[in-house]
Design an enzyme around this catalytic site. Structure first.
Site, short mmCIF file in Angstrom:
data_model
loop_
_atom_site.label_atom_id
_atom_site.label_comp_id
_atom_site.label_asym_id
_atom_site.label_seq_id
_atom_site.Cartn_x
_atom_site.Cartn_y
_atom_site.Cartn_z
N LYS A 172 44.68 30.38 40.10
CA LYS A 172 43.79 30.82 39.02
C LYS A 172 43.60 30.55 37.83
O LYS A 172 42.73 29.64 37.04
CB LYS A 172 44.01 32.58 39.00
CG LYS A 172 42.61 33.25 37.97
CD LYS A 172 42.85 34.73 38.83
CE LYS A 172 43.19 35.24 37.90
NZ LYS A 172 43.71 36.11 35.95
N SER A 173 45.06 30.56 37.25
CA SER A 173 44.90 29.38 35.51
C SER A 173 44.57 28.27 36.07
O SER A 173 44.22 27.88 34.80
CB SER A 173 46.79 29.75 35.54
OG SER A 173 47.17 30.74 35.31
N GLY A 222 39.72 37.10 31.45
CA GLY A 222 40.21 37.10 30.15
C GLY A 222 40.47 36.50 29.81
O GLY A 222 40.29 35.12 28.43
N SER A 243 52.19 34.52 24.61
CA SER A 243 50.61 34.29 25.64
C SER A 243 49.73 33.25 26.03
O SER A 243 49.63 32.44 24.54
CB SER A 243 49.09 35.67 25.56
OG SER A 243 48.20 34.66 25.66
N ASP A 302 51.96 38.89 36.04
CA ASP A 302 50.98 39.31 36.14
C ASP A 302 51.61 39.72 38.02
O ASP A 302 50.61 40.38 38.65
CB ASP A 302 50.03 38.23 37.10
CG ASP A 302 49.23 37.36 36.11
OD1 ASP A 302 49.62 38.41 34.51
OD2 ASP A 302 48.55 36.50 35.95
N ARG A 353 48.34 48.15 33.17
CA ARG A 353 48.75 48.00 34.51
C ARG A 353 50.69 48.94 34.50
O ARG A 353 51.12 48.79 35.67
CB ARG A 353 49.02 46.75 34.48
CG ARG A 353 48.19 45.85 35.02
CD ARG A 353 48.42 44.33 35.24
NE ARG A 353 47.72 43.69 36.10
CZ ARG A 353 46.71 42.57 36.43
NH1 ARG A 353 47.46 41.97 36.18
NH2 ARG A 353 45.57 42.44 36.70
N ARG A 377 44.95 43.09 40.83
CA ARG A 377 46.82 43.00 41.17
C ARG A 377 47.04 44.21 41.66
O ARG A 377 47.88 44.77 42.07
CB ARG A 377 47.35 42.45 40.24
CG ARG A 377 47.01 41.13 40.21
CD ARG A 377 47.90 40.47 38.98
NE ARG A 377 47.32 39.40 38.98
CZ ARG A 377 47.27 38.47 39.39
NH1 ARG A 377 47.56 38.16 40.80
NH2 ARG A 377 46.47 37.25 38.46
C1 S3P Z 1 46.81 33.65 32.06
C2 S3P Z 1 47.88 34.03 31.36
C3 S3P Z 1 48.41 35.12 31.73
C4 S3P Z 1 47.93 35.73 32.69
C5 S3P Z 1 46.50 35.79 33.36
C6 S3P Z 1 46.21 34.14 32.70
C7 S3P Z 1 46.13 31.65 32.12
O1 S3P Z 1 48.17 36.00 30.09
O2 S3P Z 1 48.16 37.06 32.65
O3 S3P Z 1 46.17 36.38 33.83
O4 S3P Z 1 45.87 31.58 32.80
O5 S3P Z 1 46.67 32.01 30.36
P1 S3P Z 1 48.24 36.13 28.73
O6 S3P Z 1 49.05 34.37 28.63
O7 S3P Z 1 46.99 36.66 27.72
O8 S3P Z 1 49.49 36.64 28.59
#
Ligand code: S3P
Length: 430
Positions: free
Chosen positions: A23-24, A95, A168, A316, A347, A389
């Site tokens: 996903k990222s 997010g 983050s 995650d 969570r 999740r």
């Molecule tokens: C992500 C970073 C994480 C993760 C999210 C995807 C990303 O969040 O929880 O599912 O793609 O950079 P945070 O960076 O806010 O912890």
């Protein structure tokens, strides 16, 4: 498939599986491909709802994005050519799209309004907007821009040296993206390493990025060149089947072509500290990412303490690890994970409420949870709370629970793993 009835599996889980794209990395491939000049071709793109949201956002800014299943072709003239969208952009549940896009929009010379679903509207955006404002961004929104809806008027940005208070990758990435558009050099200095896909991918798109331990520096106003991106399988999705195979007697599965970037493999390390052995092999390196194979056999885990630098490397995966801990011998303590309270749901609370309703012995703490195991789990009517999740954790728990689990709002799983139930059936019916 909004409500599904799930029963304890009578079959062991057996077989080989390729989980969907990360996903990222899928989000970033669309963002960087849209900012780059030329053609970007993406394979194994995740077709989950969150990543489709990112495609829609860049289409709204005039980028030509052709998506056919897991193959995406982006034809872009570079970030200078992005256009002001004439409607507000819907970020859905995502997010990652929100935080990274805020970084991009802050440095583009037009006005945009962003909004999201109920869950995203409650998630904090000040963590990214504060450093962006320090760079000169003009951002306003609900509660002074802490929450969506948010409006951005792009500016010529100034570089900063930023030390994030929260661990983050989204915040780090949002600032690096703003840094790419800013004048001069922007540096982000982390206290603990978070996932580094942005740094890797910027380099794959030809950008000059300097990574020196926990400090990342990007030169502003560089152009990116379109490239080919092969998205590795998502270890965060694989984690659900890794734990499922550990829990269900006589199981043996192999997950192939999965991303093994060390900033993401905390879950494998955590499982190994629980006395379980996994067979892990690296098979390829592409675009700065490691890809490999994991073989998992049913084993009984022992309790452990999970804390410190490993937490951002498995943030995650904590819900599914908590489920594993309910079946492990002894007391598992998860600490330093207060960030879990700011995800699609809180969570810590949703994991504790869900597993308690199934008979687990689990309590919430301010920054994690304490789980006593092993305890038998039983069926119940449970909601995903709109959190993909949590939905998948419930589905895996149902494989070992006595009685029927009724999962409501199972469709939330489509956010990151639309094929989840098909893949589960594949492993059950060999
Ligand atoms: C992500 C970073 C994480 C993760 C999210 C995807 C990303 O969040 O929880 O599912 O793609 O950079 P945070 O960076 O806010 O912890």
């Amino acid at each position: 498939m909004n409500t599904v009835h799930l029963n304890k599996t009578t079959n062991q889980l057996v077989g080989t599986l390729a989980v969907p794209g990360d996903k990222s990395i899928s989000h970033r491939s669309i963002i960087f491909g849209s900012l780059a000049t030329g053609i970007t071709e993406i394979t194994n793109f995740l077709t989950g709802e969150d990543c489709l949201t990112t495609i829609a956002a860049f289409r709204a800014m005039g980028v030509d994005i052709e998506q056919t299943g897991e193959r995406v072709i982006i034809r872009s003239k570079g970030y200078h050519e992005l256009k002001e969208p004439n409607v507000p952009i819907d970020l859905g549940n995502s997010g990652t799209t929100a935080r990274l896009l805020l970084g991009v929009l802050s440095g583009l010379d037009f006005h945009t309004t962003l909004f999201g679903d109920q869950s995203l509207t409650k998630r904090p955006m000040d963590r990214i907007n504060d450093p962006l404002r320090e760079m000169g961004a003009l951002i306003d929104g609900r509660e002074q821009g802490k929450y969506l809806p948010i409006a951005v008027r792009g500016q010529v940005l100034q570089p900063i040296t930023f030390r994030p208070k929260v661990k983050s990758a989204q915040v780090k990435s949002g600032v690096l993206l703003a840094g790419l558009l800013a004048e001069g050099e922007t540096t982000v200095i982390e206290t603990t390493k978070t996932r580094d896909h942005t740094e890797n991918m910027l380099q794959a798109f030809g950008a000059e990025v300097n990574v020196n331990g926990l400090a990342i520096t990007i030169k502003g106003q560089q152009s990116l060149r379109g490239t080919a991106i092969q998205v590795p399988g998502d270890i965060s999705s694989a984690a659900f089947f890794i734990v499922a195979a550990l829990l269900v007697k006589d199981s043996e599965i192999t997950i192939k072509d999965v991303g093994l970037n060390v900033t993401r493999t905390g879950i494998l390390d955590a499982i190994e500290t629980m006395g379980v052995s996994l067979d892990i092999a690296e098979t390829a390196h592409v675009g700065g990412e490691v890809i490999g194979e994991i073989n998992i056999q049913h084993q009984v885990a022992k309790a452990s303490v999970i804390e410190g630098e490993i937490i951002p490397r498995m943030i995650d995966e904590i819900p599914i690890l908590a489920l594993l801990a309910t079946q492990a011998e002894g007391r598992t303590v998860i600490k330093d994970a207060e960030e879990l309270r700011f995800k699609e749901t809180d969570r810590i609370q949703t994991v504790v409420d869900t597993l308690t309703a199934m008979g687990a012995n689990i309590v919430a703490t301010a920054d994690g949870m304490v789980i006593e195991g092993p305890t038998p789990l039983h069926g119940a009517t449970l909601d995903s709370y709109g959190d993909h999740r949590i939905g998948m954790m419930i589905a895996v728990a149902s494989l070992i629970a006595e009685g029927t689990v009724i999962l409501t709002d199972a469709a939330a799983i489509n956010v990151s793993y639309p094929q989840f139930f098909d893949h589960l059936a594949l492993l059950q019916n060999r």
